[in-house]
Write a protein that holds these residues in place. Structure first.
Motif, PDB file in Angstrom:
ATOM      1  N   TYR A  31      37.178  33.997  34.065  1.00 25.31           N
ATOM      2  CA  TYR A  31      36.732  35.126  33.269  1.00 25.31           C
ATOM      3  C   TYR A  31      37.580  36.359  33.562  1.00 25.31           C
ATOM      4  O   TYR A  31      37.773  36.721  34.725  1.00 25.31           O
ATOM      5  CB  TYR A  31      35.271  35.466  33.580  1.00 25.31           C
ATOM      6  CG  TYR A  31      34.274  34.485  33.026  1.00 25.31           C
ATOM      7  CD1 TYR A  31      34.175  33.198  33.546  1.00 25.31           C
ATOM      8  CD2 TYR A  31      33.430  34.837  31.990  1.00 25.31           C
ATOM      9  CE1 TYR A  31      33.254  32.285  33.035  1.00 25.31           C
ATOM     10  CE2 TYR A  31      32.509  33.939  31.470  1.00 25.31           C
ATOM     11  CZ  TYR A  31      32.435  32.675  32.002  1.00 25.31           C
ATOM     12  OH  TYR A  31      31.524  31.777  31.491  1.00 25.31           O
ATOM     13  N   VAL A  50      37.001  34.036  28.456  1.00 27.18           N
ATOM     14  CA  VAL A  50      36.318  33.089  29.351  1.00 27.18           C
ATOM     15  C   VAL A  50      37.240  31.961  29.795  1.00 27.18           C
ATOM     16  O   VAL A  50      36.813  31.067  30.532  1.00 27.18           O
ATOM     17  CB  VAL A  50      35.040  32.525  28.705  1.00 27.18           C
ATOM     18  CG1 VAL A  50      34.077  33.651  28.378  1.00 27.18           C
ATOM     19  CG2 VAL A  50      35.372  31.717  27.463  1.00 27.18           C
ATOM     20  N   GLN A  98      27.577  31.099  35.145  1.00 30.29           N
ATOM     21  CA  GLN A  98      26.721  31.442  34.022  1.00 30.29           C
ATOM     22  C   GLN A  98      27.066  32.830  33.526  1.00 30.29           C
ATOM     23  O   GLN A  98      26.301  33.773  33.692  1.00 30.29           O
ATOM     24  CB  GLN A  98      25.257  31.357  34.442  1.00 30.29           C
ATOM     25  CG  GLN A  98      24.856  29.965  34.885  1.00 30.29           C
ATOM     26  CD  GLN A  98      23.467  29.939  35.467  1.00 30.29           C
ATOM     27  OE1 GLN A  98      22.908  30.973  35.773  1.00 30.29           O
ATOM     28  NE2 GLN A  98      22.908  28.762  35.629  1.00 30.29           N
ATOM     29  N   GLY A  99      28.213  32.941  32.918  1.00 31.94           N
ATOM     30  CA  GLY A  99      28.654  34.252  32.474  1.00 31.94           C
ATOM     31  C   GLY A  99      28.786  35.160  33.663  1.00 31.94           C
ATOM     32  O   GLY A  99      29.377  34.818  34.676  1.00 31.94           O
ATOM     33  N   LEU A 100      28.182  36.325  33.597  1.00 30.18           N
ATOM     34  CA  LEU A 100      28.265  37.272  34.689  1.00 30.18           C
ATOM     35  C   LEU A 100      27.127  37.078  35.690  1.00 30.18           C
ATOM     36  O   LEU A 100      27.085  37.739  36.708  1.00 30.18           O
ATOM     37  CB  LEU A 100      28.226  38.704  34.161  1.00 30.18           C
ATOM     38  CG  LEU A 100      29.447  39.114  33.338  1.00 30.18           C
ATOM     39  CD1 LEU A 100      29.229  40.476  32.735  1.00 30.18           C
ATOM     40  CD2 LEU A 100      30.685  39.126  34.195  1.00 30.18           C
ATOM     41  N   SER A 101      26.210  36.186  35.406  1.00 30.22           N
ATOM     42  CA  SER A 101      25.070  36.028  36.296  1.00 30.22           C
ATOM     43  C   SER A 101      25.534  35.561  37.659  1.00 30.22           C
ATOM     44  O   SER A 101      26.127  34.495  37.804  1.00 30.22           O
ATOM     45  CB  SER A 101      24.087  35.003  35.709  1.00 30.22           C
ATOM     46  OG  SER A 101      23.632  35.432  34.456  1.00 30.22           O
ATOM     47  N   GLY A 102      25.228  36.340  38.629  1.00 30.37           N
ATOM     48  CA  GLY A 102      25.530  35.950  39.994  1.00 30.37           C
ATOM     49  C   GLY A 102      26.978  36.051  40.364  1.00 30.37           C
ATOM     50  O   GLY A 102      27.364  35.696  41.467  1.00 30.37           O
ATOM     51  N   ASN A 103      27.798  36.565  39.474  1.00 23.58           N
ATOM     52  CA  ASN A 103      29.227  36.599  39.765  1.00 23.58           C
ATOM     53  C   ASN A 103      29.728  38.024  39.878  1.00 23.58           C
ATOM     54  O   ASN A 103      29.600  38.811  38.959  1.00 23.58           O
ATOM     55  CB  ASN A 103      30.005  35.881  38.670  1.00 23.58           C
ATOM     56  CG  ASN A 103      29.602  34.438  38.564  1.00 23.58           C
ATOM     57  OD1 ASN A 103      29.448  33.768  39.566  1.00 23.58           O
ATOM     58  ND2 ASN A 103      29.426  33.960  37.359  1.00 23.58           N
ATOM     59  N   THR A 104      30.328  38.318  41.002  1.00 16.88           N
ATOM     60  CA  THR A 104      30.913  39.631  41.233  1.00 16.88           C
ATOM     61  C   THR A 104      32.096  39.832  40.307  1.00 16.88           C
ATOM     62  O   THR A 104      32.891  38.920  40.088  1.00 16.88           O
ATOM     63  CB  THR A 104      31.400  39.725  42.679  1.00 16.88           C
ATOM     64  OG1 THR A 104      30.300  39.498  43.541  1.00 16.88           O
ATOM     65  CG2 THR A 104      32.012  41.077  42.951  1.00 16.88           C
ATOM     66  N   ILE A 105      32.230  41.026  39.762  1.00 14.75           N
ATOM     67  CA  ILE A 105      33.420  41.373  39.004  1.00 14.75           C
ATOM     68  C   ILE A 105      34.383  42.087  39.936  1.00 14.75           C
ATOM     69  O   ILE A 105      34.006  43.023  40.639  1.00 14.75           O
ATOM     70  CB  ILE A 105      33.074  42.297  37.823  1.00 14.75           C
ATOM     71  CG1 ILE A 105      32.102  41.612  36.873  1.00 14.75           C
ATOM     72  CG2 ILE A 105      34.335  42.674  37.075  1.00 14.75           C
ATOM     73  CD1 ILE A 105      31.754  42.466  35.674  1.00 14.75           C
ATOM     74  N   PHE A 107      37.683  44.337  40.176  1.00 17.58           N
ATOM     75  CA  PHE A 107      38.443  45.245  39.330  1.00 17.58           C
ATOM     76  C   PHE A 107      39.837  45.474  39.892  1.00 17.58           C
ATOM     77  O   PHE A 107      40.055  45.488  41.099  1.00 17.58           O
ATOM     78  CB  PHE A 107      37.738  46.596  39.230  1.00 17.58           C
ATOM     79  CG  PHE A 107      36.532  46.589  38.333  1.00 17.58           C
ATOM     80  CD1 PHE A 107      35.287  46.234  38.831  1.00 17.58           C
ATOM     81  CD2 PHE A 107      36.657  46.945  37.001  1.00 17.58           C
ATOM     82  CE1 PHE A 107      34.175  46.232  37.999  1.00 17.58           C
ATOM     83  CE2 PHE A 107      35.549  46.940  36.166  1.00 17.58           C
ATOM     84  CZ  PHE A 107      34.309  46.590  36.661  1.00 17.58           C
ATOM     85  N   GLY A 108      40.783  45.670  38.968  1.00 15.91           N
ATOM     86  CA  GLY A 108      42.093  46.171  39.346  1.00 15.91           C
ATOM     87  C   GLY A 108      41.998  47.655  39.645  1.00 15.91           C
ATOM     88  O   GLY A 108      40.935  48.261  39.493  1.00 15.91           O
TER      89      GLY A 108
END
Lengths: 116, 112
Positions: A31, A50, A98-105, A107-108
Motif C-alpha cells: 500500500y 494497493v 485489511q486496508g489500513l486496519s491495524g497497519n501503521t502508515i 511517511f516520507g
C-alpha cells in the motif's frame, strides 16, 4: 532500511509547469499513498495504490496523476501547476492487510512545493 | 461527508502542565490512529485504537476511544519540551477501507 524516500525536498514551480514528485519505499509494502498538507491543516489523501498496477483516487485527486509500475515506486505527477497546489506533499506506505486496519502508515519526510 | 473534527487547534502550556486534545466524528469509526508531527517534520504513528472504550498508555501519554467509537482523546501528563509538535488523530470509517480521515491537528507549544 531507508523507509519511505521522496524527492525533491523543496521545489518552486511556475504556473502551468509540470513536475513529478518521486517516492520509493524499501519495506516491501503493497500500500502506498500520496497526501497533501496545507498550512495549519491536516492531511488529505490525493491518490493511493494497493499494489503494482493499481491506483485509486483519494479525496483531492484533481490536478494530479499517479502510476505504480513497481511495488517500490509511486510517483506523483502535477501536469499544469496552479497556486492552489502550493502545499507540503507526503508519500506514505503501509503493510498489506485489511486496508489500513491495524497497519501503521510510514511517511516520507515531505516535499515542499510552491507554485508562483 | 466524513469528517474528523479536532480541538483545540492550538495549546500553549507551561512545562509540567497536562495537555489534552480531542477528536470527534459525527459517524461511527472503525478505528482511530494518532500521529505526532514535529515542526518541519513528517507525521509519525503513535498508536491505534480499535475497541469501544479502549484505553492505551504510552509512558506519559494516555489514549482513549469513546464507547460509541465516535470520539477519542490524547492526554499528556506533565508535559516536557520534547512533547512540542502537532498531534493528529486520523479516523478510519470502514474496516478494509484505504482512506484515513485526518483531523486538523492540535499544535502544542510547551513553555520551559
Amino acid at each position: 532500511n531507508a523507509g519511505v524516500t521522496q524527492t525533491p525536498k523543496f521545489r518552486i514551480l511556475k504556473i502551468g509547469q509540470s513536475m513529478t514528485l518521486q517516492c520509493t519505499q524499501d519495506m516491501n509494502h503493497n500500500y502506498m499513498y500520496w497526501y497533501r498538507q496545507d498550512p495549519g491543516m491536516g492531511l488529505k489523501l490525493i491518490y493511493y495504490s494497493v499494489g503494482a498496477g493499481i491506483t485509486d483516487k483519494g479525496e483531492v485527486p484533481n490536478g494530479y496523476n499517479v502510476s505504480r509500475s513497481t511495488t517500490e515506486d509511486f510517483p506523483l505527477r502535477l501536469e499544469l501547476a496552479a497556486p492552489s497546489q502550493t502545499s507540503v506533499y507526503f508519500c506514505a506506505s503501509s503493510y498489506p492487510g485489511q486496508g489500513l486496519s491495524g497497519n501503521t502508515i510510514y511517511f516520507g519526510e515531505g516535499s515542499w512545493l510552491t507554485v508562483v | 461527508g466524513q469528517q474528523v473534527m479536532q480541538i483545540p487547534q492550538y495549546q500553549h502550556v507551561q512545562e509540567g502542565e497536562d495537555f489534552t486534545t480531542y477528536c470527534n466524528s459525527s459517524t461511527t469509526l472503525s478505528n482511530i490512529q494518532w500521529y505526532k508531527q514535529r515542526p518541519g517534520g513528517h507525521p509519525v504513528f503513535l498508536i491505534q485504537l480499535v475497541k469501544s472504550g479502549e484505553v492505551k498508555k504510552q509512558k506519559r501519554l494516555t489514549f482513549q476511544f469513546g464507547e460509541a467509537k465516535k470520539n477519542s482523546s490524547l492526554h499528556i501528563t506533565a508535559t516536557q519540551t520534547t512533547d512540542v509538535g502537532t498531534y493528529f488523530c486520523a479516523g478510519l470509517y470502514q474496516t478494509g477501507a484505504n482512506n484515513l480521515f485526518f483531523g486538523t491537528g492540535t499544535r502544542l507549544t510547551v513553555i520551559p
